[in-house]
Motif scaffolding. Structure first.
Motif, mmCIF file in Angstrom:
data_model
loop_
_atom_site.group_PDB
_atom_site.id
_atom_site.type_symbol
_atom_site.label_atom_id
_atom_site.label_comp_id
_atom_site.label_asym_id
_atom_site.label_seq_id
_atom_site.Cartn_x
_atom_site.Cartn_y
_atom_site.Cartn_z
ATOM 1 N N TYR A 81 56.043 -38.083 17.014
ATOM 2 C CA TYR A 81 56.307 -38.299 18.448
ATOM 3 C C TYR A 81 56.956 -37.278 19.150
ATOM 4 C CZ TYR A 81 57.456 -40.758 22.915
ATOM 5 O OH TYR A 81 57.708 -41.290 23.832
ATOM 6 N N CYS A 85 58.081 -35.835 23.005
ATOM 7 C CA CYS A 85 59.476 -36.130 23.784
ATOM 8 C C CYS A 85 60.347 -34.868 23.584
ATOM 9 C CB CYS A 85 60.010 -37.320 23.251
ATOM 10 S SG CYS A 85 60.624 -36.895 21.727
ATOM 11 N N VAL A 173 51.437 -46.999 29.894
ATOM 12 C CA VAL A 173 52.133 -47.647 28.662
ATOM 13 C C VAL A 173 53.455 -47.079 28.562
ATOM 14 C CG1 VAL A 173 51.491 -45.894 26.831
ATOM 15 C CG2 VAL A 173 51.967 -48.392 26.640
ATOM 16 N N ASP A 174 54.579 -47.873 28.393
ATOM 17 C CA ASP A 174 55.785 -47.453 28.252
ATOM 18 C C ASP A 174 56.264 -47.057 26.795
ATOM 19 O OD1 ASP A 174 56.052 -50.407 28.209
ATOM 20 O OD2 ASP A 174 58.067 -49.629 27.588
ATOM 21 N N ILE A 175 57.304 -46.413 26.590
ATOM 22 C CA ILE A 175 57.744 -45.879 25.364
ATOM 23 C C ILE A 175 57.578 -47.339 24.070
ATOM 24 C CG2 ILE A 175 59.329 -44.932 23.727
ATOM 25 C CD1 ILE A 175 60.199 -43.225 25.954
ATOM 26 N N VAL A 228 67.989 -58.863 25.904
ATOM 27 C CA VAL A 228 67.742 -58.232 27.134
ATOM 28 C C VAL A 228 68.464 -56.900 27.577
ATOM 29 C CG1 VAL A 228 67.865 -58.789 29.684
ATOM 30 C CG2 VAL A 228 67.409 -60.591 27.936
ATOM 31 N N THR A 229 69.747 -57.118 27.193
ATOM 32 C CA THR A 229 70.685 -55.859 27.322
ATOM 33 C C THR A 229 71.359 -55.584 25.945
ATOM 34 O OG1 THR A 229 72.452 -57.219 28.175
ATOM 35 C CG2 THR A 229 70.993 -56.069 29.650
ATOM 36 N N PRO A 233 68.791 -47.722 24.545
ATOM 37 C CA PRO A 233 67.828 -47.625 25.759
ATOM 38 C C PRO A 233 66.760 -48.772 25.513
ATOM 39 C CG PRO A 233 67.596 -45.847 24.629
ATOM 40 C CD PRO A 233 68.722 -46.615 24.066
ATOM 41 N N TYR A 237 62.836 -56.340 25.383
ATOM 42 C CA TYR A 237 62.767 -57.855 25.740
ATOM 43 C C TYR A 237 61.312 -58.238 26.244
ATOM 44 C CZ TYR A 237 63.107 -62.254 28.251
ATOM 45 O OH TYR A 237 63.375 -63.606 28.511
ATOM 46 N N GLN B 119 59.370 -38.318 30.824
ATOM 47 C CA GLN B 119 60.347 -39.494 31.011
ATOM 48 C C GLN B 119 60.990 -40.066 29.491
ATOM 49 O OE1 GLN B 119 58.633 -42.921 33.249
ATOM 50 N NE2 GLN B 119 60.488 -42.574 34.781
ATOM 51 N N ASN B 120 60.493 -39.437 28.712
ATOM 52 C CA ASN B 120 61.010 -39.877 27.085
ATOM 53 C C ASN B 120 62.023 -38.905 26.526
ATOM 54 O OD1 ASN B 120 59.438 -37.802 26.717
ATOM 55 N ND2 ASN B 120 57.575 -38.823 25.798
ATOM 56 N N MET B 125 66.626 -41.093 28.703
ATOM 57 C CA MET B 125 66.644 -42.443 28.524
ATOM 58 C C MET B 125 67.916 -43.148 28.305
ATOM 59 S SD MET B 125 63.072 -43.222 26.408
ATOM 60 C CE MET B 125 63.303 -44.792 26.547
ATOM 61 N N ASP B 126 68.888 -42.587 28.035
ATOM 62 C CA ASP B 126 69.979 -43.145 27.752
ATOM 63 C C ASP B 126 70.810 -43.497 29.080
ATOM 64 O OD1 ASP B 126 71.169 -41.768 24.454
ATOM 65 O OD2 ASP B 126 70.297 -43.645 25.029
ATOM 66 N N ASP B 130 71.683 -50.883 32.100
ATOM 67 C CA ASP B 130 70.826 -52.078 32.194
ATOM 68 C C ASP B 130 71.622 -53.328 32.455
ATOM 69 O OD1 ASP B 130 68.705 -50.817 29.574
ATOM 70 O OD2 ASP B 130 68.274 -51.126 31.585
ATOM 71 N N GLU B 131 72.851 -53.331 32.308
ATOM 72 C CA GLU B 131 73.787 -54.445 32.933
ATOM 73 C C GLU B 131 73.989 -54.336 34.148
ATOM 74 O OE1 GLU B 131 77.235 -54.758 30.436
ATOM 75 O OE2 GLU B 131 75.905 -55.905 28.955
ATOM 76 N N LEU B 134 70.883 -55.620 35.696
ATOM 77 C CA LEU B 134 70.848 -57.152 35.372
ATOM 78 C C LEU B 134 71.552 -57.925 36.469
ATOM 79 C CD1 LEU B 134 69.495 -59.168 33.560
ATOM 80 C CD2 LEU B 134 71.580 -58.897 32.313
ATOM 81 N N TRP B 197 55.787 -56.448 35.360
ATOM 82 C CA TRP B 197 55.895 -57.733 34.344
ATOM 83 C C TRP B 197 56.587 -58.772 34.879
ATOM 84 C CZ3 TRP B 197 56.675 -55.804 28.465
ATOM 85 C CH2 TRP B 197 55.944 -54.732 28.178
ATOM 86 N N THR B 199 58.409 -60.783 33.258
ATOM 87 C CA THR B 199 59.740 -60.772 32.677
ATOM 88 C C THR B 199 60.976 -59.690 33.341
ATOM 89 O OG1 THR B 199 59.204 -59.625 30.811
ATOM 90 C CG2 THR B 199 59.198 -61.847 30.304
ATOM 91 N N VAL B 203 63.711 -61.678 34.987
ATOM 92 C CA VAL B 203 64.725 -61.534 33.695
ATOM 93 C C VAL B 203 65.647 -60.343 33.620
ATOM 94 C CG1 VAL B 203 65.517 -61.995 31.478
ATOM 95 C CG2 VAL B 203 63.697 -63.184 32.380
ATOM 96 N N LYS B 204 64.949 -59.159 33.393
ATOM 97 C CA LYS B 204 65.677 -57.825 33.353
ATOM 98 C C LYS B 204 66.438 -57.252 34.547
ATOM 99 C CE LYS B 204 64.946 -54.958 29.724
ATOM 100 N NZ LYS B 204 64.065 -53.588 29.061
ATOM 101 N N ARG B 255 60.690 -48.496 33.847
ATOM 102 C CA ARG B 255 59.774 -48.513 32.482
ATOM 103 C C ARG B 255 59.347 -47.235 32.202
ATOM 104 N NH1 ARG B 255 58.794 -52.226 29.073
ATOM 105 N NH2 ARG B 255 59.942 -53.793 30.031
ATOM 106 N N GLU B 256 60.197 -46.364 31.221
ATOM 107 C CA GLU B 256 59.890 -45.189 31.113
ATOM 108 C C GLU B 256 58.550 -45.082 30.392
ATOM 109 O OE1 GLU B 256 62.727 -46.623 29.921
ATOM 110 O OE2 GLU B 256 64.573 -45.280 30.433
ATOM 111 N N ALA B 257 57.740 -44.044 30.958
ATOM 112 C CA ALA B 257 56.364 -43.584 30.316
ATOM 113 C C ALA B 257 56.545 -43.293 28.987
ATOM 114 C CB ALA B 257 55.765 -42.970 31.122
ATOM 115 N N ALA B 258 55.647 -43.115 27.943
ATOM 116 C CA ALA B 258 55.715 -42.784 26.673
ATOM 117 C C ALA B 258 55.627 -41.383 26.504
ATOM 118 C CB ALA B 258 54.501 -43.565 25.711
#
Lengths: 366, 353
Positions: A81, A85, A173-175, A228-229, A233, A237, B119-120, B125-126, B130-131, B134, B197, B199, B203-204, B255-258
Motif C-alpha cells: 500500500y 500513499c 472506495v475510501d481507505i 465513532v471517534t 484517523p 464506524y 488523500q491517503n 489524514m491525521d 472528528d469530535e 460530531l 452513507w 451512518t 451519526v458521524k 471520507r478519504e479515498a484509498a
C-alpha cells in the motif's frame, strides 16, 4: 548430540550434550536432575526417540516456518500500500485490528498445530524406524523449505493486495473500506494455509479454526459498531457492516483466497501423487488394516533402494563416524520390531547375528 | 491403566490418562493426493467459470462516460487563471460538451474525479478533528492539535471544520443540460441529497447544538477554513438538513479515498422529471462548470464521470476477467492432476488406499 545415562557419572555427559536424557531408577536421581528429559526405563528410549522425537521435530519445524510466513505475508500487505500513499506509512487497516490480528485471530491455530499435529502414527513410526531419518540432516526445516515459504508469503501478499486493488481501482472506495476485504482475505488465506499444512484434524482443531474466524468477525463487527471517534484517523464506524452487505466484498474475498493458495495446494497434491515422501507413505500405512500394514512394512524395509522408497529421500545424518542406533535397527529385523511393541533394546546384541540370515529368508519368502 | 489416581505412592504424579493429554484424540487425517482432490478442483473451476460469465454479462450492461476537463475547451482559460493564487476570489466558468450515442438506462450517477491527489497521506489524514464534526461543543472552539496548522487562523480564531482534509475540499460545481435539438435545452436535474452513507450523515457528522439559535449563531466564534469561499453554515442555506457539518459534499469529501486516482459522488439523476424517467436519453449534452479547484500544484487532473451502476459496481472489467482466468488456470491444474493420477496412482503403484 543425544546422550542418555542413569548414574551420577553420566551427569557431565548429559549436561554437555545437546539433549540429555536421564533415566531414573536404581542408580539414583542425579542423572534425572541434570537432564532435559527424564524417563524411567531404558526401554522407553525407543518410543521417546522414534515417536516423540519425530513428532517434536516435525511440529517445531513446521510451526516456526509457518510463523515466519504469516508475518511476512501480513506485513507485506501493508508494504504494497505504501506505493499508493506516497510511502507515508499510512495503513489501510485500523491499527487495533492489526494488533488483534496477530494477537487473537491467528495466534491460537499455529500454537495448536505445534502441540497437536501428528503426521504419522506412533505405530508406524516405531515399525519403520527409517522414518526417523527425515528429521536428521536435510530435514523439514532447511534452507529450501524456509525460503520457499517466504517466497510463497510474498506471492500471497501480492495476490491479497492487488486483486482488491484492481477491483476497486478508480472507484469511490475510501481507505478503510478498502482495507476491510484486505484484512479478511489475509485472515482466510493465512488460516487456510495452515489448514493445508495440518496433517491430523482433531475436534480441538476444528473448534480453534472456526473459532478464530468467528472471533475475527465478532470483534471487528463489535468494534465497528462502537467506535465513532475512539480511534482517529480510522474510526471504522459501520465499515465492516456496510462491506458485508456488499456482494463485491464476497466476490473479492473468494477470488483472492483461491488464487493465493492455488500454487501451494497444487504443488502439494502433485508432489503427493507423483513422488510421495516417505512420511506420506507412512501416513498411507496408517490407513491400512494391521495385517496388510505389516506386510507392506516388511516389503518396504526389505526392498532397500527399490521402487517404493527412494533412498535419497531419507537423508543421511550429519556426520556418522560410526553406525548410529538407527542403522543397527535396520539390520535387525524381527517380528517384534514390526509389531511395534518391542520392549527390549537388546535387539542390538541378540538379533544382530540373526540379521543376515533373516534377510535371505525374507527374499525367499517374497 | 485406569483413570483412578493414587494421591500418594509411586504413581502420584502420573499425568492423566485422558485422550486429550495422551494425544489420543480421534483425528481425521486428510490425504492431499490427486484422487481425493480432483473433484474439488473441477467443482471450483466450474464455479469460477459460472461466476465469471455472470459478472461479465452484468458489466457489459453498464455504460460510462469520462471527461477530463482540466484543460478541455474553454476550461483551459480557467486553468490558466487558477495558476495565479491572487485571482482565487475571481469566479471562472466554462462549458464542456459531449454526446451519448446509446441511452443510459436506469439510475445515472454523476461523479467528479481527481487524479494524482493523495488523500491517503498519513499526516493529511491525521489532520482532522472528528469530535468537532460530531458536534461536540467543547471541541468546536478548541480543535485538536492534530489540525495544526489549520486549527486557528492568524488571529487565533478557531477554524470550523479544522484540518487539512476539510481545508482542501473540492469546490467545483456542475450543471448538466440536455440538448434534444439545436434550439431546445432541458436542464438535467440532479439529486444532491441521499449521496452519503446513512451512518455518516446521521451519526458521524452532527451540527453543534443550536437550541433556539440559527446555525450561523451556533458557529459564532469560529471562522471558515482558509481556502473556503463560504463559511460552513452557508454551504446550503436553503436546506437546513444539508447545511453545516452535515452538508453532503463535505461528508463525501471527508471520507478519504484509498488511492490517488479516485472519484466521488456529486449527484444522482432525478428520474422524477418527465424527460428522464428512463435514464439519460441519447443526444448532446453540456456541462457548465464553475471552475475553482486548482490542480496544477500536484500535476493532477480533474474528471467528470457519468455512469450507470449494477449490483456489484460500475464499469470495471477486472473482476469478471479475473474469475474467468482463474477458472481456466484451475481447469489446467485439474487436467495435469488427472494425468498424474492416471499415470502414477491409478494402479496402486504408489500404495493407494
Amino acid at each position: 548430540m543425544f546422550v542418555s545415562g542413569d548414574g551420577a557419572n553420566d551427569v557431565n555427559m548429559i549436561q554437555a550434550a545437546d539433549i540429555g536424557i536421564g533415566i531414573s531408577g536404581q542408580e539414583g536421581m542425579q542423572a534425572v536432575m541434570a537432564s532435559d528429559f527424564a524417563i524411567s526405563r531404558f526401554k522407553h528410549l525407543k518410543r521417546l526417540l522414534l515417536v516423540h522425537g519425530h513428532w517434536c521435530y516435525t511440529r517445531l519445524a513446521n510451526m516456526v516456518i509457518y510463523f515466519f510466513y504469516k508475518n511476512v505475508a501480513y506485513v507485506n500487505l501493508l508494504f504494497w500500500y505504501q506505493f499508493f500513499c506516497g510511502f507515508t506509512a499510512m495503513t489501510m487497516i485500523d491499527y487495533w485490528l492489526m494488533i488483534f490480528f496477530n494477537l487473537f485471530f491467528t495466534s491460537t491455530p499455529p500454537i495448536l498445530f505445534g502441540i497437536f499435529d501428528k503426521d504419522v502414527s506412533a505405530e508406524v513410526l516405531q515399525g519403520v524406524p527409517e522414518l526417523y531419518r527425515t528429521g536428521q540432516g536435510k530435514g523439514e526445516y532447511n534452507f529450501l523449505t524456509f525460503w520457499i515459504s517466504i517466497l510463497d508469503a510474498f506471492y500471497q501478499s501480492l495476490v491479497c493486495f492487488f486483486i482488491p486493488y484492481l477491483a476497486y481501482q478508480d472507484s469511490d472506495v475510501d481507505i478503510f473500506t478498502f482495507g476491510t476485504p484486505l484484512n479478511t482475505v489475509a485472515l482466510f488465506t493465512i488460516l487456510l494455509h495452515l489448514a493445508i499444512e495440518i496433517k491430523s484434524w482433531t475436534v480441538v482443531h476444528w473448534i480453534i479454526m472456526l473459532g478464530s474466524v468467528a472471533l475475527y468477525f465478532i470483534v471487528t463487527l463489535a468494534y465497528s459498531a462502537v467506535c465513532v471517534t475512539c480511534n482517529p484517523p480510522s474510526n471504522p464506524y459501520w465499515i465492516l457492516q456496510s462491506q458485508m452487505a456488499d456482494p463485491m466484498f464476497y466476490l473479492i474475498c473468494t477470488l483472492s483466497t483461491v488464487v493465493a493458495l492455488l500454487p501451494r495446494y497444487t504443488f502439494h497434491v502433485l508432489k503427493n501423487s507423483v513422488a510421495p515422501s516417505p512420511l506420506l507413505q507412512g501416513r498411507q500405512l496408517d490407513r491400512m488394516e494391521p495385517s496388510t500394514r505389516d506386510q507392506w512394512i516388511k516389503e518396504w524395509r526389505g526392498f532397500r533402494g527399490g521402487p517404493l522408497v527412494k533412498r535419497y529421500e531419507l537423508s543421511d545424518p550429519p556426520s556418522p563416524t560410526r553406525a548410529t542406533p538407527v542403522d543397527f535397527f535396520t539390520e535387525s529385523l524381527t517380528d517384534a520390531d514390526f509389531m511395534g511393541d518391542d520392549n527390549s533394546l537388546n535387539v542390538i546384541t541378540d538379533n544382530h547375528h540373526r540379521a543376515v540370515q533373516y534377510d535371505d529368508n525374507l527374499f525367499r519368502k517374497l | 491403566m485406569g483413570k483412578a489416581k493414587d494421591k500418594s505412592g509411586p504413581l502420584a504424579r502420573r499425568p492423566d490418562n485422558s485422550a486429550f493429554k495422551q494425544q489420543r484424540l480421534p483425528a481425521w487425517s486428510p490425504m492431499l493426493t490427486a484422487n481425493t482432490v480432483l473433484p474439488f478442483f473441477y467443482l471450483l473451476a466450474l464455479i469460477c467459470m459460472l461466476l465469471g460469465v455472470w459478472l461479465l454479462l452484468t458489466v457489459q450492461s453498464t455504460q460510462e462516460i469520462k471527461l477530463d476537463y482540466t484543460e478541455l475547451g474553454n476550461c483551459d482559460q480557467c486553468f490558466q487563471l487558477r495558476k495565479n493564487v491572487s485571482y482565487a476570489a475571481q469566479t471562472c466558468s466554462c462549458k464542456v460538451e459531449f454526446s451519448i450515442d446509446r441511452a443510459f438506462k436506469g439510475d445515472v450517477f454523476f461523479y467528479y474525479g481527481l487524479k494524482n491527489f493523495h488523500q491517503n497521506l498519513r499526516r493529511y489524514m491525521d489532520s482532522r478533528d472528528d469530535e468537532q464534526t460530531l458536534g461536540r461543543n467543547n471541541k468546536l472552539k478548541n480543535p485538536s492539535s492534530y489540525c495544526e496548522p489549520f486549527a486557528k487562523d492568524a488571529e487565533g480564531v478557531p477554524i470550523a471544520p479544522c484540518g487539512a482534509v476539510a481545508n482542501s475540499m473540492f469546490n467545483d460545481s456542475f450543471t448538466l443540460t440536455y440538448h434534444p435539438s439545436r434550439s431546445r435545452t432541458i436542464p438535467v436535474p440532479l439529486l444532491r441529497k441521499g449521496l452519503t452513507w446513512y451512518t455518516d450523515k446521521n451519526v458521524k457528522f452532527r451540527n453543534p447544538k443550536t437550541d433556539n439559535l440559527t446555525l450561523a449563531a451556533a458557529f459564532e466564534g469560529t471562522r471558515q477554513p482558509l481556502y473556503w469561499q463560504k463559511p460552513v453554515y452557508d454551504l446550503d442555506p436553503d436546506n437546513p438538513t444539508n447545511n453545516g457539518f452535515i452538508n453532503e459534499d463535505l461528508i463525501i469529501w471527508m471520507r478519504e479515498a484509498a488511492f490517488p486516482n479516485f472519484k466521488k459522488l456529486y449527484g444522482i439523476l432525478n428520474r422524477a422529471d418527465a424527460s428522464f424517467t428512463k435514464g439519460l436519453p441519447k443526444g448532446n449534452y453540456t456541462i457548465d462548470i464553475s471552475y475553482n479547484f486548482p490542480v496544477q500544484y500536484f500535476q493532477g487532473r480533474k474528471v467528470v464521470v457519468l455512469t450507470t451502476l449494477t449490483w456489484f459496481g460500475g464499469q470495471n472489467h477486472f473482476l469478471p476477467i479475473a474469475y474467468l482466468v482463474t477458472s481456466s488456470l484451475i481447469l489446467l491444474m485439474a487436467v495435469v492432476l488427472t494425468l498424474a493420477w492416471w499415470k502414477f496412482g491409478k494402479d496402486g503403484k504408489n500404495m493407494k488406499e
